[in-house]
Design a protein around this motif. Structure first.
Motif, PDB file in Angstrom:
ATOM      1  N   VAL A 199      23.453  80.366  48.908  1.00  0.00           N
ATOM      2  CA  VAL A 199      23.347  79.766  47.557  1.00  0.00           C
ATOM      3  C   VAL A 199      23.418  78.418  46.958  1.00  0.00           C
ATOM      4  CG1 VAL A 199      25.555  78.894  49.173  1.00  0.00           C
ATOM      5  CG2 VAL A 199      25.899  80.133  46.722  1.00  0.00           C
ATOM      6  N   TRP A 200      23.243  78.723  45.833  1.00  0.00           N
ATOM      7  CA  TRP A 200      22.264  77.600  44.967  1.00  0.00           C
ATOM      8  C   TRP A 200      23.762  76.889  44.803  1.00  0.00           C
ATOM      9  CZ3 TRP A 200      18.300  74.833  44.819  1.00  0.00           C
ATOM     10  CH2 TRP A 200      18.450  73.670  43.815  1.00  0.00           C
ATOM     11  N   ASN A 201      23.442  75.797  44.362  1.00  0.00           N
ATOM     12  CA  ASN A 201      24.611  74.726  43.994  1.00  0.00           C
ATOM     13  C   ASN A 201      25.459  75.297  42.554  1.00  0.00           C
ATOM     14  OD1 ASN A 201      22.332  73.049  45.289  1.00  0.00           O
ATOM     15  ND2 ASN A 201      22.165  72.156  44.253  1.00  0.00           N
ATOM     16  N   SER A 202      24.602  75.864  41.335  1.00  0.00           N
ATOM     17  CA  SER A 202      25.471  76.227  40.594  1.00  0.00           C
ATOM     18  C   SER A 202      26.404  77.314  40.772  1.00  0.00           C
ATOM     19  CB  SER A 202      24.913  76.607  38.993  1.00  0.00           C
ATOM     20  OG  SER A 202      23.448  77.536  39.917  1.00  0.00           O
ATOM     21  N   ASP A 203      26.123  78.007  42.402  1.00  0.00           N
ATOM     22  CA  ASP A 203      27.050  79.010  42.018  1.00  0.00           C
ATOM     23  C   ASP A 203      28.083  78.925  43.241  1.00  0.00           C
ATOM     24  OD1 ASP A 203      26.003  81.142  40.638  1.00  0.00           O
ATOM     25  OD2 ASP A 203      24.116  81.229  42.263  1.00  0.00           O
ATOM     26  N   GLN A 204      28.299  77.724  43.850  1.00  0.00           N
ATOM     27  CA  GLN A 204      29.249  76.695  44.446  1.00  0.00           C
ATOM     28  C   GLN A 204      31.026  77.596  44.091  1.00  0.00           C
ATOM     29  OE1 GLN A 204      28.704  73.871  47.404  1.00  0.00           O
ATOM     30  NE2 GLN A 204      26.260  73.679  47.321  1.00  0.00           N
ATOM     31  N   GLY A 205      31.695  77.234  45.115  1.00  0.00           N
ATOM     32  CA  GLY A 205      32.553  77.285  44.713  1.00  0.00           C
ATOM     33  C   GLY A 205      33.006  78.622  45.294  1.00  0.00           C
ATOM     34  N   TYR A 206      34.830  79.287  45.855  1.00  0.00           N
ATOM     35  CA  TYR A 206      34.958  80.592  47.058  1.00  0.00           C
ATOM     36  C   TYR A 206      34.386  81.360  45.516  1.00  0.00           C
ATOM     37  CZ  TYR A 206      37.032  83.174  49.745  1.00  0.00           C
ATOM     38  OH  TYR A 206      38.274  84.667  50.165  1.00  0.00           O
ATOM     39  N   ALA A 254      27.444  85.394  44.005  1.00  0.00           N
ATOM     40  CA  ALA A 254      26.919  84.690  44.132  1.00  0.00           C
ATOM     41  C   ALA A 254      25.810  85.993  45.545  1.00  0.00           C
ATOM     42  CB  ALA A 254      25.509  83.823  44.634  1.00  0.00           C
ATOM     43  N   PHE A 255      26.617  86.044  46.555  1.00  0.00           N
ATOM     44  CA  PHE A 255      26.033  86.897  47.386  1.00  0.00           C
ATOM     45  C   PHE A 255      26.031  88.084  47.095  1.00  0.00           C
ATOM     46  CE2 PHE A 255      26.700  90.593  51.194  1.00  0.00           C
ATOM     47  CZ  PHE A 255      26.355  88.799  52.209  1.00  0.00           C
ATOM     48  N   GLU A 256      26.800  88.771  46.700  1.00  0.00           N
ATOM     49  CA  GLU A 256      26.823  90.649  46.079  1.00  0.00           C
ATOM     50  C   GLU A 256      25.129  90.056  45.566  1.00  0.00           C
ATOM     51  OE1 GLU A 256      28.016  92.588  47.806  1.00  0.00           O
ATOM     52  OE2 GLU A 256      29.795  91.867  48.735  1.00  0.00           O
ATOM     53  N   THR A 257      25.215  89.486  44.691  1.00  0.00           N
ATOM     54  CA  THR A 257      23.167  89.540  44.123  1.00  0.00           C
ATOM     55  C   THR A 257      22.188  88.907  44.559  1.00  0.00           C
ATOM     56  OG1 THR A 257      24.395  88.827  41.972  1.00  0.00           O
ATOM     57  CG2 THR A 257      22.485  88.294  41.751  1.00  0.00           C
ATOM     58  N   SER A 258      22.403  88.566  45.827  1.00  0.00           N
ATOM     59  CA  SER A 258      21.544  88.366  46.649  1.00  0.00           C
ATOM     60  C   SER A 258      21.069  89.222  47.897  1.00  0.00           C
ATOM     61  CB  SER A 258      21.830  87.603  47.531  1.00  0.00           C
ATOM     62  OG  SER A 258      21.705  85.634  46.889  1.00  0.00           O
ATOM     63  N   TYR A 297      23.620  82.775  56.721  1.00  0.00           N
ATOM     64  CA  TYR A 297      23.662  82.751  55.032  1.00  0.00           C
ATOM     65  C   TYR A 297      24.185  81.216  54.589  1.00  0.00           C
ATOM     66  CZ  TYR A 297      24.766  83.725  49.801  1.00  0.00           C
ATOM     67  OH  TYR A 297      25.569  83.547  48.610  1.00  0.00           O
ATOM     68  N   LEU A 298      23.077  80.683  53.830  1.00  0.00           N
ATOM     69  CA  LEU A 298      23.267  78.460  54.232  1.00  0.00           C
ATOM     70  C   LEU A 298      24.334  78.188  52.738  1.00  0.00           C
ATOM     71  CD1 LEU A 298      19.599  77.502  55.932  1.00  0.00           C
ATOM     72  CD2 LEU A 298      22.010  77.665  56.623  1.00  0.00           C
ATOM     73  N   ILE A 299      24.462  77.217  52.443  1.00  0.00           N
ATOM     74  CA  ILE A 299      24.999  76.376  51.205  1.00  0.00           C
ATOM     75  C   ILE A 299      23.624  75.593  50.880  1.00  0.00           C
ATOM     76  CG2 ILE A 299      26.616  74.678  50.618  1.00  0.00           C
ATOM     77  CD1 ILE A 299      28.719  75.203  52.591  1.00  0.00           C
ATOM     78  N   HIS A 300      23.036  75.859  50.041  1.00  0.00           N
ATOM     79  CA  HIS A 300      21.637  75.009  49.735  1.00  0.00           C
ATOM     80  C   HIS A 300      22.017  73.393  49.779  1.00  0.00           C
ATOM     81  CE1 HIS A 300      17.426  76.378  48.441  1.00  0.00           C
ATOM     82  NE2 HIS A 300      17.010  75.393  49.396  1.00  0.00           N
ATOM     83  N   TRP A 301      22.484  72.835  48.902  1.00  0.00           N
ATOM     84  CA  TRP A 301      23.165  71.122  49.691  1.00  0.00           C
ATOM     85  C   TRP A 301      24.490  71.212  49.370  1.00  0.00           C
ATOM     86  CZ3 TRP A 301      19.244  67.880  49.446  1.00  0.00           C
ATOM     87  CH2 TRP A 301      17.576  68.667  49.141  1.00  0.00           C
ATOM     88  N   PRO A 302      24.453  70.029  50.040  1.00  0.00           N
ATOM     89  CA  PRO A 302      25.927  69.564  49.924  1.00  0.00           C
ATOM     90  C   PRO A 302      26.187  69.559  49.000  1.00  0.00           C
ATOM     91  CG  PRO A 302      24.585  68.024  50.906  1.00  0.00           C
ATOM     92  CD  PRO A 302      23.560  69.350  50.614  1.00  0.00           C
ATOM     93  N   ALA A 322      35.004  75.015  49.829  1.00  0.00           N
ATOM     94  CA  ALA A 322      35.151  76.191  49.414  1.00  0.00           C
ATOM     95  C   ALA A 322      34.326  76.465  48.968  1.00  0.00           C
ATOM     96  CB  ALA A 322      35.735  75.676  47.517  1.00  0.00           C
ATOM     97  N   THR A 323      32.587  76.589  49.270  1.00  0.00           N
ATOM     98  CA  THR A 323      32.325  77.109  49.273  1.00  0.00           C
ATOM     99  C   THR A 323      31.598  77.814  50.807  1.00  0.00           C
ATOM    100  OG1 THR A 323      30.481  76.180  47.472  1.00  0.00           O
ATOM    101  CG2 THR A 323      29.390  77.979  49.324  1.00  0.00           C
TER     102      THR A 323
END
Length: 274
Positions: free
Chosen positions: A78-85, A91-95, A107-112, A119-120
């Protein structure tokens, strides 16, 4: 670690190949061909990310390969701009749709980035509980990020994918993750080709009848690191996979680790804020 299909068992019992193909900055027919070549050569792990812009091509090549789904291990992030619950769930559905896969292996959080990652992480936990992902983890997390995550969650990340190569071995982070059964995975394991002229590595490569890249990748494997070298060149994809027929000695491993200079080529996770 004698075969390209060798796996490590993650902290939730899921088997993950120790070796795979990275697809950073590879798009269109170039990445589709690279994935197809890798799968033909026996690769069974493919790493992508939403921000790479190639999930559709990766998914099409996987589908066209005819390889059984349960024989493959697919990672996306998941990319930075899509973070949050809620944002992460969308974003996951899109991927998932782009990849053509109902279930993602990792499935990984791309950056902290900022504290949004908590929340992510809750969203990733939900996806995991629902069986939409087989394992969840993080990327580019430092020890303090992992400690913060631990305060609000009982789910230990299965993987931490970070920059790691002989000039940047991140020993403290590696040791921390090992003590908590978090598998370290290396992106840019070849330091984007910047180690090809290193005399020590050239000498070890000559001794084994291998290339510098093969020696570096073997060093990673023997240090318990999951490696995902990126290439779109068929000959290089093949070369990178030919690392299961030799072993480095303890002295060689130590010498290569001695090249560490805390030399980062990517972004510093503590400075990349969004």
């Amino acid at each position: 670690m004698k075969h390209i299909a060798d796996v490590t068992i993650l902290n939730n019992g899921i088997a993950m190949p120790r070796f795979g193909l990275g697809t950073y900055k590879a798009e269109g027919e170039e990445v589709a061909s690279a994935v197809a070549t890798a799968l033909e050569l026996g690769y069974r792990s493919i790493d992508t990310a939403a921000v790479y812009g190639n999930e559709e091509e990766v998914g099409r090549s996987i589908a066209a390969s005819g390889i059984k789904r349960d024989s493959l291990f697919v990672t996306t992030k998941v990319w930075n701009s899509d973070q949050g619950y809620d944002e992460t769930l969308r974003a996951f559905e899109t991927s998932s749709k782009k990849l053509g896969l109902d279930v993602i292996d990792l499935y990984l959080i791309h950056w902290p980035g900022t504290d949004k990652y908590k929340a992510t992480w809750r969203a990733l936990e939900r996806l995991y509980a629902e069986g939409r992902v087989r394992a969840i983890g993080v990327s580019n997390f430092q020890i303090h990020h992992l400690e913060e995550l631990r305060k609000d969650s009982e789910t230990v990340p299965a993987v931490n994918q970070v920059e790691l190569h002989p000039r940047f071995i991140q020993k403290e982070l590696h040791d921390y993750c090992a003590s908590r059964q978090i598998q370290i995975e290396a992106w840019a394991p070849l330091m984007k080709g910047r180690l090809q002229d290193n005399e020590l590595l050239q000498g070890i490569a000559g001794k084994h009848g291998k290339t510098v890249s093969q020696v570096i990748l073997r060093w990673g494997l023997q240090n318990g690191i999951v490696i995902i070298p990126k290439s779109v060149t068929a000959s290089r994809i093949k070369e990178n996979s030919e690392i299961f027929d030799f072993e480095l000695s303890a002295e060689e491993l130590a010498a290569i680790s001695g090249l560490d200079a805390s030399e980062r080529i990517g972004s510093d996770p503590d400075k990349l804020l969004f």
